[in-house]
Design a protein around this motif. Structure first.
Motif, PDB file in Angstrom:
ATOM      1  N   VAL A   1      -5.169   4.336  13.592  1.00 14.87           N
ATOM      2  CA  VAL A   1      -5.576   3.659  12.355  1.00 14.87           C
ATOM      3  C   VAL A   1      -4.420   3.539  11.377  1.00 14.87           C
ATOM      4  O   VAL A   1      -3.337   4.080  11.594  1.00 14.87           O
ATOM      5  CB  VAL A   1      -6.698   4.462  11.657  1.00 14.87           C
ATOM      6  CG1 VAL A   1      -7.907   4.647  12.555  1.00 14.87           C
ATOM      7  CG2 VAL A   1      -6.173   5.811  11.169  1.00 14.87           C
ATOM      8  N   THR A   2      -4.703   2.827  10.290  1.00 17.50           N
ATOM      9  CA  THR A   2      -3.815   2.859   9.129  1.00 17.50           C
ATOM     10  C   THR A   2      -4.575   3.541   8.002  1.00 17.50           C
ATOM     11  O   THR A   2      -5.714   3.164   7.712  1.00 17.50           O
ATOM     12  CB  THR A   2      -3.420   1.430   8.708  1.00 17.50           C
ATOM     13  OG1 THR A   2      -2.729   0.816   9.789  1.00 17.50           O
ATOM     14  CG2 THR A   2      -2.523   1.437   7.485  1.00 17.50           C
ATOM     15  N   LEU A   3      -3.974   4.551   7.397  1.00 22.07           N
ATOM     16  CA  LEU A   3      -4.562   5.196   6.217  1.00 22.07           C
ATOM     17  C   LEU A   3      -3.938   4.542   4.994  1.00 22.07           C
ATOM     18  O   LEU A   3      -2.719   4.376   4.926  1.00 22.07           O
ATOM     19  CB  LEU A   3      -4.238   6.690   6.178  1.00 22.07           C
ATOM     20  CG  LEU A   3      -4.577   7.534   7.407  1.00 22.07           C
ATOM     21  CD1 LEU A   3      -4.157   8.980   7.155  1.00 22.07           C
ATOM     22  CD2 LEU A   3      -6.054   7.460   7.724  1.00 22.07           C
ATOM     23  N   TRP A   4      -4.759   4.172   4.035  1.00 26.23           N
ATOM     24  CA  TRP A   4      -4.249   3.565   2.801  1.00 26.23           C
ATOM     25  C   TRP A   4      -4.339   4.645   1.740  1.00 26.23           C
ATOM     26  O   TRP A   4      -5.407   4.961   1.254  1.00 26.23           O
ATOM     27  CB  TRP A   4      -5.042   2.315   2.455  1.00 26.23           C
ATOM     28  CG  TRP A   4      -4.925   1.298   3.549  1.00 26.23           C
ATOM     29  CD1 TRP A   4      -5.613   1.273   4.718  1.00 26.23           C
ATOM     30  CD2 TRP A   4      -4.025   0.184   3.592  1.00 26.23           C
ATOM     31  NE1 TRP A   4      -5.197   0.205   5.498  1.00 26.23           N
ATOM     32  CE2 TRP A   4      -4.230  -0.485   4.823  1.00 26.23           C
ATOM     33  CE3 TRP A   4      -3.068  -0.331   2.709  1.00 26.23           C
ATOM     34  CZ2 TRP A   4      -3.517  -1.621   5.195  1.00 26.23           C
ATOM     35  CZ3 TRP A   4      -2.361  -1.469   3.075  1.00 26.23           C
ATOM     36  CH2 TRP A   4      -2.579  -2.103   4.306  1.00 26.23           C
ATOM     37  N   GLN A   5      -3.169   5.237   1.410  1.00 29.59           N
ATOM     38  CA  GLN A   5      -3.165   6.419   0.560  1.00 29.59           C
ATOM     39  C   GLN A   5      -2.701   6.136  -0.852  1.00 29.59           C
ATOM     40  O   GLN A   5      -1.907   5.223  -1.095  1.00 29.59           O
ATOM     41  CB  GLN A   5      -2.217   7.470   1.151  1.00 29.59           C
ATOM     42  CG  GLN A   5      -2.706   8.058   2.450  1.00 29.59           C
ATOM     43  CD  GLN A   5      -1.761   9.131   2.939  1.00 29.59           C
ATOM     44  OE1 GLN A   5      -0.624   8.848   3.288  1.00 29.59           O
ATOM     45  NE2 GLN A   5      -2.222  10.355   2.954  1.00 29.59           N
ATOM     46  N   ARG A   6      -3.200   6.925  -1.782  1.00 26.84           N
ATOM     47  CA  ARG A   6      -2.645   6.968  -3.136  1.00 26.84           C
ATOM     48  C   ARG A   6      -2.372   8.441  -3.391  1.00 26.84           C
ATOM     49  O   ARG A   6      -3.321   9.227  -3.435  1.00 26.84           O
ATOM     50  CB  ARG A   6      -3.670   6.411  -4.125  1.00 26.84           C
ATOM     51  CG  ARG A   6      -3.159   6.274  -5.547  1.00 26.84           C
ATOM     52  CD  ARG A   6      -2.474   4.953  -5.753  1.00 26.84           C
ATOM     53  NE  ARG A   6      -1.662   4.960  -6.937  1.00 26.84           N
ATOM     54  CZ  ARG A   6      -1.864   4.205  -8.000  1.00 26.84           C
ATOM     55  NH1 ARG A   6      -2.858   3.369  -8.018  1.00 26.84           N
ATOM     56  NH2 ARG A   6      -1.056   4.253  -9.031  1.00 26.84           N
ATOM     57  N   GLY A   7      -1.108   8.825  -3.485  1.00 26.36           N
ATOM     58  CA  GLY A   7      -0.797  10.247  -3.480  1.00 26.36           C
ATOM     59  C   GLY A   7      -1.253  10.809  -2.144  1.00 26.36           C
ATOM     60  O   GLY A   7      -1.014  10.223  -1.096  1.00 26.36           O
ATOM     61  N   ASP A   8      -1.983  11.931  -2.206  1.00 25.95           N
ATOM     62  CA  ASP A   8      -2.482  12.514  -0.954  1.00 25.95           C
ATOM     63  C   ASP A   8      -3.892  12.046  -0.631  1.00 25.95           C
ATOM     64  O   ASP A   8      -4.451  12.420   0.395  1.00 25.95           O
ATOM     65  CB  ASP A   8      -2.462  14.052  -1.043  1.00 25.95           C
ATOM     66  CG  ASP A   8      -1.050  14.574  -0.893  1.00 25.95           C
ATOM     67  OD1 ASP A   8      -0.218  13.852  -0.316  1.00 25.95           O
ATOM     68  OD2 ASP A   8      -0.777  15.682  -1.385  1.00 25.95           O
TER      69      ASP A   8
END
Ligand code: SF4
Ligand code: FES
Length: 368
Positions: free
Chosen positions: A249-256
Motif C-alpha cells: 500500500v501507500t500510507l499518506w502520513q502527516r507526521g507519524d
C-alpha cells in the motif's frame, strides 16, 4: 523452434514502435510514454471492458495501415482502437485532436462542479489535470449544473454524485472484484446516476478499490474526508502480511499519523501490478490499519515530479555533509552571530505571542 511472433509497427506523433497485434493505440502510446500518451478518464487496464465512455482519449488516424493507408474519417477513441501494421497516429501533433479534447473537457465540466478547493480529490484528480492541460477558460453552457444529495454507500464510502462523470469504473470494480454488485448506473441520459439498489450498502472486502479507481472526487474515503489536503501529506510505501490481498500500500502520513491508506498507483494513476496481477487492496488494510506500527515501511513513494503532491518531497535525498563546525575548529556555527545582539526584532525580552495584534517598532521600544 517456436515461431517468432509478428509485431505491428505503429507511428504515434512521429515516434515508431513495435507492439503485439491486438494492442490498443492507447496502450501502444503508453509504451512510448510522456505527452504522446492520450489522457484516459474511463479506461483502466486492470478492469475488463472499461473504456469507450469518456472520449478524452480521442486520436487522429492519419493512415489506417500499410495495406490500406487511407486516413480514418473521424477521430477515434484510442482505448478502443487496435493498432494495425503501418498505422500512423496523431495525438498532440493533431490540431483536430487538441480542439476535440478541449470540447470533451468542456462537456465533462457541464455538470461537474468546480469545487476543487473543498474536494478531497484535489491534487490527484484526473479531471482537474485534464482541465488545466486541455480546458478552455470559459464554457458555453448556460443552464444550471445538476445536483444531488450526498449519499452514504456503505460504512466507508461517500458518494458525491454531483461530481461523477459516469466513467463506469466503479461498477466494473464491483462486478469484477466483489462477490455481488449492489450499485450501478440508474436511469438514462441526463438523469443517469450512480446509486445502490434501495437500502443496500456497499460492504465487502474489496469495495474500497472503487475509491481508488474513481478519476474524480465522486467516491471518497469517509475515514479521510476533510482531514487534510493531499499535498500536505507524505506518501510512503509500506507492506504487511495480509491473507486477503497483496498487502502492498501507500500510507499518506502527516507526521507519524496515517491519515489514509490506498493501493500503490503507477504512472497512469492505476493500481500497480505484482507478478502480472493488479495490486488491489482489501478493506482491512485500507480502513483498519491506520498505525505505522501495523506496517513495514519500504520508503518514500515515487510521485511524478509534476504532481502537486511531490512538492517538498525528495525520495533518495542525501543531505550534504555539514562542514561549518569542522571549518570553525569544532565551534558551533551559531556562535558566529547571535541574532539577538544584532536585531531588536528578535529581542528575547519580548514575547510575541503576548502582543495584541501585529508587532510594530513600538513593541521593541523598551530597549531604547
Ligand atoms: S462514481 Fe467515480 S468511478 Fe463511479 S462512475 Fe462516477 S466518476 Fe466513475
Ligand atoms: S479513455 Fe477512451 S473513451 Fe474514455
Amino acid at each position: 523452434m517456436a515461431e517468432e511472433k509478428k509485431l505491428f509497427k505503429v507511428t504515434i506523433d512521429n515516434i515508431t514502435i513495435e507492439v503485439e497485434p491486438g494492442t490498443s493505440v492507447l496502450n501502444a502510446a503508453r509504451k512510448i510514454g510522456g505527452d504522446v500518451t492520450p489522457p484516459a478518464m474511463c479506461y483502466y487496464s486492470k478492469l475488463k471492458g472499461s473504456g469507450g465512455k469518456c472520449r478524452t482519449c480521442l486520436i487522429e488516424v492519419a493512415a489506417g495501415s500499410a495495406v490500406d493507408p487511407r486516413p480514418m474519417p473521424k477521430l477515434v477513441a484510442s482505448c478502443r482502437t487496435n493498432v494495425m501494421d503501418g498505422m500512423v497516429v496523431k495525438n498532440i501533433t493533431s490540431e483536430k485532436v487538441m480542439d476535440a479534447r478541449a470540447g470533451v473537457v468542456e462537456f465533462l465540466l457541464i455538470n461537474h462542479p468546480l469545487d476543487c478547493p473543498i474536494c478531497d480529490q484535489a491534487g490527484e484528480c484526473h479531471l482537474q489535470d485534464l482541465g488545466y492541460e486541455h480546458g478552455k477558460e470559459g464554457t458555453r453552457y448556460e443552464f444550471k449544473r445538476r445536483t444531488f444529495e450526498l449519499e452514504d454507500i456503505g460504512p466507508y464510502i461517500q458518494l458525491h454524485m454531483t461530481r461523477c462523470i459516469l466513467c463506469y469504473r466503479c461498477t466494473y470494480v464491483a462486478d469484477q472484484l466483489t462477490d455481488h454488485r449492489v450499485h450501478g448506473i440508474l436511469d438514462r441520459g441526463d438523469h443517469s446516476e450512480i446509486s445502490t439498489y434501495i437500502s443496500k450498502a456497499i460492504d465487502n472486502d474489496f469495495s474500497g478499490n472503487m475509491i481508488d479507481v474513481c478519476p474524480v472526487g465522486a467516491l471518497t474515503d469517509k475515514t479521510f474526508r476533510f482531514k487534510n489536503r493531499v499535498w500536505f501529506t507524505k506518501p510512503v510505501d509500506a507492506h504487511r502480511d495480509c491473507s486477503t490481498c497483496c498487502g502492498k500500500v501507500t500510507l499518506w502520513q502527516r507526521g507519524d499519523d496515517v491519515l489514509r491508506v490506498t493501493a500503490r498507483k503507477d504512472e497512469w494513476g492505476e493500481v500497480q501490478s505484482y507478478d502480472n496481477k493488479p495490486g488491489w487492496i482489501c478493506n482491512t488494510c485500507r480502513f483498519d490499519k491506520k498505525k505505522t506500527s501495523d506496517w513495514v515501511i519500504d520508503g518514500l513513494s515515487n510521485i511524478n515530479r509534476h504532481s502537486v503532491i511531490a512538492q517538498n518531497k525528495y525520495p533518495g535525498l542525501e543531505m550534504p555533509k555539514e562542514t561549518i563546525t569542522e571549518v570553525m575548529g569544532g565551534k558551533n556555527p551559531k556562535l558566529l552571530m547571535d541574532i539577538h545582539d544584532i536585531s531588536g526584532v528578535n529581542d528575547p525580552g519580548v514575547d510575541l505571542s503576548l502582543v495584541n495584534g501585529a508587532a510594530t517598532s513600538k513593541t521593541f521600544e523598551h530597549n531604547k
